[in-house]
Scaffold this motif. Structure first.
Motif, PDB file in Angstrom:
ATOM      1  N   GLU A  90      67.469  17.570  42.862  1.00 51.42           N
ATOM      2  CA  GLU A  90      67.235  16.677  41.731  1.00 51.42           C
ATOM      3  C   GLU A  90      68.551  16.302  41.059  1.00 51.42           C
ATOM      4  N   GLY A 145      67.679  28.099  38.434  1.00 46.54           N
ATOM      5  CA  GLY A 145      67.155  26.919  37.759  1.00 46.54           C
ATOM      6  C   GLY A 145      66.793  25.776  38.677  1.00 46.54           C
ATOM      7  N   ASN A 146      66.865  25.975  39.992  1.00 46.76           N
ATOM      8  CA  ASN A 146      66.454  24.949  40.942  1.00 46.76           C
ATOM      9  C   ASN A 146      64.942  25.019  41.167  1.00 46.76           C
ATOM     10  N   HIS A 147      64.401  23.944  41.713  1.00 44.72           N
ATOM     11  CA  HIS A 147      62.946  23.877  41.890  1.00 44.72           C
ATOM     12  C   HIS A 147      62.562  23.950  43.369  1.00 44.72           C
ATOM     13  N   CYS A 164      57.688  25.824  41.637  1.00 46.20           N
ATOM     14  CA  CYS A 164      58.359  27.042  41.203  1.00 46.20           C
ATOM     15  C   CYS A 164      59.812  26.758  40.809  1.00 46.20           C
ATOM     16  N   GLU A 165      60.383  27.738  40.110  1.00 46.73           N
ATOM     17  CA  GLU A 165      61.786  27.652  39.707  1.00 46.73           C
ATOM     18  C   GLU A 165      62.520  28.886  40.195  1.00 46.73           C
ATOM     19  N   THR A 166      63.732  28.675  40.718  1.00 43.81           N
ATOM     20  CA  THR A 166      64.537  29.794  41.196  1.00 43.81           C
ATOM     21  C   THR A 166      65.298  30.423  40.028  1.00 43.81           C
ATOM     22  N   GLU A 167      65.952  31.533  40.306  1.00 39.43           N
ATOM     23  CA  GLU A 167      66.748  32.209  39.287  1.00 39.43           C
ATOM     24  C   GLU A 167      67.906  31.334  38.819  1.00 39.43           C
ATOM     25  N   THR A 212      64.649  12.583  42.978  1.00 35.41           N
ATOM     26  CA  THR A 212      64.341  13.849  43.621  1.00 35.41           C
ATOM     27  C   THR A 212      64.221  13.661  45.119  1.00 35.41           C
ATOM     28  N   LEU A 270      55.749  27.432  37.860  1.00 39.61           N
ATOM     29  CA  LEU A 270      55.688  26.543  36.700  1.00 39.61           C
ATOM     30  C   LEU A 270      54.336  25.851  36.589  1.00 39.61           C
ATOM     31  N   LEU A 318      60.643  33.782  42.629  1.00 37.65           N
ATOM     32  CA  LEU A 318      60.328  32.455  42.103  1.00 37.65           C
ATOM     33  C   LEU A 318      59.393  32.576  40.906  1.00 37.65           C
ATOM     34  N   SER A 319      59.624  31.736  39.912  1.00 36.44           N
ATOM     35  CA  SER A 319      58.741  31.665  38.750  1.00 36.44           C
ATOM     36  C   SER A 319      57.837  30.442  38.906  1.00 36.44           C
TER      37      SER A 319
END
Length: 452
Positions: free
Chosen positions: A444, A422-424, A417-420, A449, A395, A392-393
């Motif tokens: 989303e 592009g989901n949150h 966070c954001e997944t690989e 959401t 944000l 997870l990245s």
């Protein structure tokens, strides 16, 4: 000749009616056999379901007895998992019985509570590696209750199979329960006997929805406020909502007793609930759906925030919104020193045609809101970040108070966070212990959401 035909006609008529009678009788017998087979199938289904209940309770009883002697946390967690699984299986089987919600209410509640309590103890033992003396005492008393209940249900199962007792439908069960003692006489089912002799249970205070501490909670935001009259409630509602023509409909008792008021508005018929203690707006519902959308979601959120300011709420932060049928519903929570206090929830619904107020709900806010003592985090933001998956990245990050399953509260670091793909995802890490408290997936789309 005519006499001969007449006689033949009578014979044919008699034969025809006899044939019809045979067919009708045959059909009736066949239908009766089909009904008997169906009744046997239903009865066997009920007996099988009840057998599943007793078998699951026997397994729970065994696990509870074993749990009094284990010394290691892994074994204790394993027994808790067994109890939770068997409680779920017993609840599922109990739901197949027609009178379960009428004559086996305490049994159903016991299964739900025991399963949830076992899950809570497993979480505690997994985190802390041990369990308290109070937990041991409760476990012992629950074991005694499960053993007594298991014995009662085993005896009832034997009575069902030998025909001395039966599983009746809901109507018969309700008739027995509504009958007076004189009317009931000996017409007391085995299920009623089980409930009448239900074993005494300990008062469980734990981190779960069936905890004793949740019973009869006083709304924190209403503590110390005086009760108001119905006329005062009308005045409060008219003042808050701009002098609308409302009439009193009566008092609604519940977790938060309220006065119900209603009246016609330009948007449709409106129903308003004002708390009897303190005269606070609890809820508002407007019938009708806007026919057009003139606002953007951002403008709708601003309109909802303006409603909160008009109603006198303090600093509030919005989290998520949903858009359905030209109605935007925004979730707000109280802010304290920049910390999002999610238990203090307020939902505001506005028309996307003109931003007017259509719905309002503040039970979470009135139940939980107060000035909290927020201790400084013992776990730094950087340390908490180490609990977030490498996949997870992150944000953004902020502090938040979240409710536990038992309506306790946890001060956490909230990582968006954001997944690989592009989901949150939102990850909550306990700011005092560093434990991962909760993880939410954000769904989303153009309608808003949804957090799951």
């Amino acid at each position: 000749m005519s006499s001969l035909f007449s006689r033949r006609g009578r014979i044919r008529a008699v034969s025809f009616f006899a044939a019809v009678l045979v067919v009708v009788c045959g059909a009736a017998i066949q239908e009766r056999c089909r009904a008997d087979r169906l009744q046997r199938t239903v009865s066997n289904t009920y007996l099988h379901a009840f057998s599943e209940v007793t078998a699951s309770l026997d397994r729970m009883d065994a696990a509870l007895q074993k749990g009094q002697y284990v010394t290691s946390a892994p074994m204790f967690c394993s027994l808790c998992s067994e109890i939770s699984a068997q409680a779920a299986a017993a609840q599922l089987a109990l739901g197949q019985l027609p009178m379960a919600n009428v004559e086996l209410e305490q049994t159903a509640a016991f299964l739900a509570t025991l399963g949830d309590y076992a899950q809570a103890l497993a979480r505690s033992a997994a985190l802390e590696g041990t369990w308290t003396e109070e937990d041991r005492e409760n476990w012992s008393r629950l074991s005694q209750a499960a053993q007594a209940l298991s014995q009662q249900l085993d005896e009832l199962e034997l009575a069902l199979f030998d025909g001395s007792s039966s599983i009746d439908g809901v109507e018969a069960a309700q008739a027995r329960l509504s009958a007076s003692a004189e009317e009931a006489g000996e017409n007391v089912s085995g299920f009623q006997s089980v409930e009448a002799d239900f074993p005494e249970l300990p008062s469980l205070v734990y981190d779960g929805p069936f905890s004793q501490h949740l019973t009869g909670r006083t709304p924190l935001a209403l503590e110390g406020l005086e009760e108001i009259t119905e006329e005062e409630a009308l005045a409060v509602a008219r003042d808050l909502l701009g002098g609308e023509a409302l009439t009193a409909e009566g008092v609604v008792e519940g977790d938060i007793p309220t006065y119900t008021l209603s009246g016609e508005t330009a948007s449709g018929r409106r129903t308003v609930s004002v708390t009897r203690q303190g005269g606070q707006l609890l809820s508002l519902i407007t019938q009708g759906t806007p026919t057009e959308q003139n606002l953007t979601p951002e403008q709708g959120v601003q309109a909802a925030r303006a409603v909160l300011e008009q109603l006198g709420f303090g600093e509030m932060g919005e989290s998520y919104y949903s858009l359905q049928s030209n109605i935007l519903t925004v979730n707000f929570c109280a802010l304290q020193d920049g910390t999002y206090c999610y238990p203090d929830l307020v939902k505001v619904s506005v028309s996307m045609a003109d931003g007017s107020l259509l719905g309002f709900e503040a039970q979470g806010y009135l139940t939980n809101h107060r000035e909290r003592t927020l201790d400084a985090p013992a776990v730094s933001q950087e340390e908490a970040r180490g609990m977030v998956s490498d996949r997870l990245s992150v944000l953004s990050v902020r502090q938040a108070v979240i409710p536990s399953q038992g309506e306790y509260e946890r001060l956490c670091w909230e990582f968006l966070c954001e997944t690989e793909e592009g989901n949150h995802v939102i990850v909550y890490v306990n700011a005092q212990t560093g434990a991962e408290e909760k993880l939410l997936l954000l769904l989303e789309d153009e309608h808003g959401t949804l957090a799951i």
